[in-house]
Design an enzyme around this catalytic site. Structure first.
Site, mmCIF file in Angstrom:
data_model
loop_
_atom_site.group_PDB
_atom_site.id
_atom_site.type_symbol
_atom_site.label_atom_id
_atom_site.label_comp_id
_atom_site.label_asym_id
_atom_site.label_seq_id
_atom_site.Cartn_x
_atom_site.Cartn_y
_atom_site.Cartn_z
ATOM 1 N N LYS A 73 -40.947 103.193 87.853
ATOM 2 C CA LYS A 73 -42.073 102.401 88.308
ATOM 3 C C LYS A 73 -42.966 103.257 89.202
ATOM 4 O O LYS A 73 -42.502 104.171 89.886
ATOM 5 C CB LYS A 73 -41.582 101.188 89.097
ATOM 6 C CG LYS A 73 -40.727 100.216 88.295
ATOM 7 C CD LYS A 73 -41.536 99.493 87.239
ATOM 8 C CE LYS A 73 -40.703 98.412 86.574
ATOM 9 N NZ LYS A 73 -41.461 97.704 85.515
ATOM 10 N N ASN A 97 -46.837 103.708 83.936
ATOM 11 C CA ASN A 97 -48.007 102.846 84.056
ATOM 12 C C ASN A 97 -48.807 103.219 85.294
ATOM 13 O O ASN A 97 -48.270 103.763 86.263
ATOM 14 C CB ASN A 97 -47.586 101.377 84.164
ATOM 15 C CG ASN A 97 -47.057 100.825 82.862
ATOM 16 O OD1 ASN A 97 -47.440 101.269 81.783
ATOM 17 N ND2 ASN A 97 -46.167 99.852 82.959
ATOM 18 N N LYS A 179 -55.453 104.176 78.943
ATOM 19 C CA LYS A 179 -54.163 103.526 79.151
ATOM 20 C C LYS A 179 -54.263 102.488 80.264
ATOM 21 O O LYS A 179 -53.678 101.398 80.166
ATOM 22 C CB LYS A 179 -53.089 104.566 79.477
ATOM 23 C CG LYS A 179 -51.706 103.960 79.658
ATOM 24 C CD LYS A 179 -50.631 105.029 79.780
ATOM 25 C CE LYS A 179 -50.648 105.721 81.115
ATOM 26 N NZ LYS A 179 -49.446 106.560 81.334
ATOM 27 N N ASN A 183 -53.302 98.567 80.115
ATOM 28 C CA ASN A 183 -52.326 97.967 81.023
ATOM 29 C C ASN A 183 -52.944 96.880 81.895
ATOM 30 O O ASN A 183 -52.318 95.851 82.167
ATOM 31 C CB ASN A 183 -51.710 99.043 81.916
ATOM 32 C CG ASN A 183 -50.679 99.879 81.186
ATOM 33 O OD1 ASN A 183 -50.034 99.402 80.255
ATOM 34 N ND2 ASN A 183 -50.510 101.123 81.589
#
Length: 303
Positions: A73, A97, A179, A183
């Protein structure tokens, strides 16, 4: 190639399992998943079904590897970077992410840093088992001018040797902005509505998701990246349909009552928009809603 996958959740386990078919792989994760992999190996089911036996550990310090693939994360990136710095890695590739991960890795590690994006669909099942929900592809590129393109090409070759669809790019920042648009559209919307990714490609959620993506494109353009609103909206729909059965990572976090990556996704968009004098009401609203859920769930202090 010796590969260390730092962050053996759903995506990390899938990537590690696929790479382990052709490379020496070590997964860094948490028990009981790590213990299950040590004891019985890793089972992958879905797009393809197979079993493999990568090494697995809960301690990523002091590791040596040709390549470290980071899938933790965003809020754990600094801790992962500090652990990797105690060992010796030839290159590090973020498949995470949000924005900012590559800078954190570059600050801690004296190794080429690659930015990466993937549309692989993965979902954790039982300990030692991950579901492969969408074939997807992996794209990587050098993060800094000093991180030469040859490193990215070697990593692409390693992924391709394991049967993955992979390619290299020279525009890593453009890759990450696209990206981020995906997301920012899919993660909070699916988390708040408790739906799988495919739902954001259809009404009533498609308009909201595409509006969030278009705002990201506006900020990206103001920041000097080449990303149009139309391309951002199209990318969201393409990924949502390609990973229709996948549950986004943020949806999974909310379902399990865990902290999300909202700060590095929509929160980043809001912060960057403020610096660039852009209006992003949809991203601001989504960020507030997810942060509000975190406060209510007790995984975030009130602000």
């Amino acid at each position: 190639m010796d590969v260390l996958v730092f962050g053996a959740g759903s995506l990390g386990s899938l990537v590690g399992g696929l790479l382990a078919r052709n490379h020496d792989v070590t997964l860094v994760g948490r028990d009981p998943h790590v213990e299950a992999v040590r004891t019985d190996g890793l089972r992958v089911s879905g797009v393809e079904t197979f079993e493999t036996r990568p090494a697995a550990t809960t301690d990523g310090t002091g590791a040596n590897a040709d390549l470290a693939v980071v899938t933790v994360k965003a809020y754990d990136t600094a801790a992962a970077a500090r652990a990797l710095a105690t060992g010796d890695v030839g290159a590090v590739c973020s498949l995470q992410n949000g924005m900012g991960n590559e800078d954190v890795l570059a600050d801690h590690l004296d190794a080429p840093v690659l930015a990466g994006a993937t549309t692989l669909g993965a979902r954790s099942s039982d300990p030692g088992h991950v579901e492969w929900l969408g074939r997807g592809r992996v794209t990587v590129g050098p993060w800094r001018p000093a991180d030469d393109a040859a490193t990215a090409e070697r990593v692409v070759e390693a992924f391709a040797a394991a049967g993955l669809d992979a390619d290299a790019t020279t525009d890593a920042r453009g890759l990450l902005w696209e990206k981020l648009a995906i997301n920012a559209a899919i993660n909070p919307v699916t988390a708040l509505a408790r739906v799988e990714n495919g739902a954001v490609a259809e009404p009533p959620l498609s308009g909201l998701a595409k509006s969030a993506a278009a705002e990201v494109a506006r900020v990206a353009s103001a920041d000097g990246a080449s990303l149009s609103a139309g391309d951002a909206r199209e990318a969201v729909e393409t990924v949502a349909r390609a990973t229709a059965r996948n549950r986004s990572s943020m949806h999974g976090d909310v379902a399990r009552g865990r902290r999300t990556e909202i700060d590095a996704i929509n929160g980043y968009v809001v912060d960057r928009a403020g610096n660039l004098d852009c209006s992003v009401p949809v991203n601001r609203g989504l960020a507030a809603l997810v942060r509000g859920w975190e406060v209510g769930a007790g995984v975030r202090d009130g602000e």
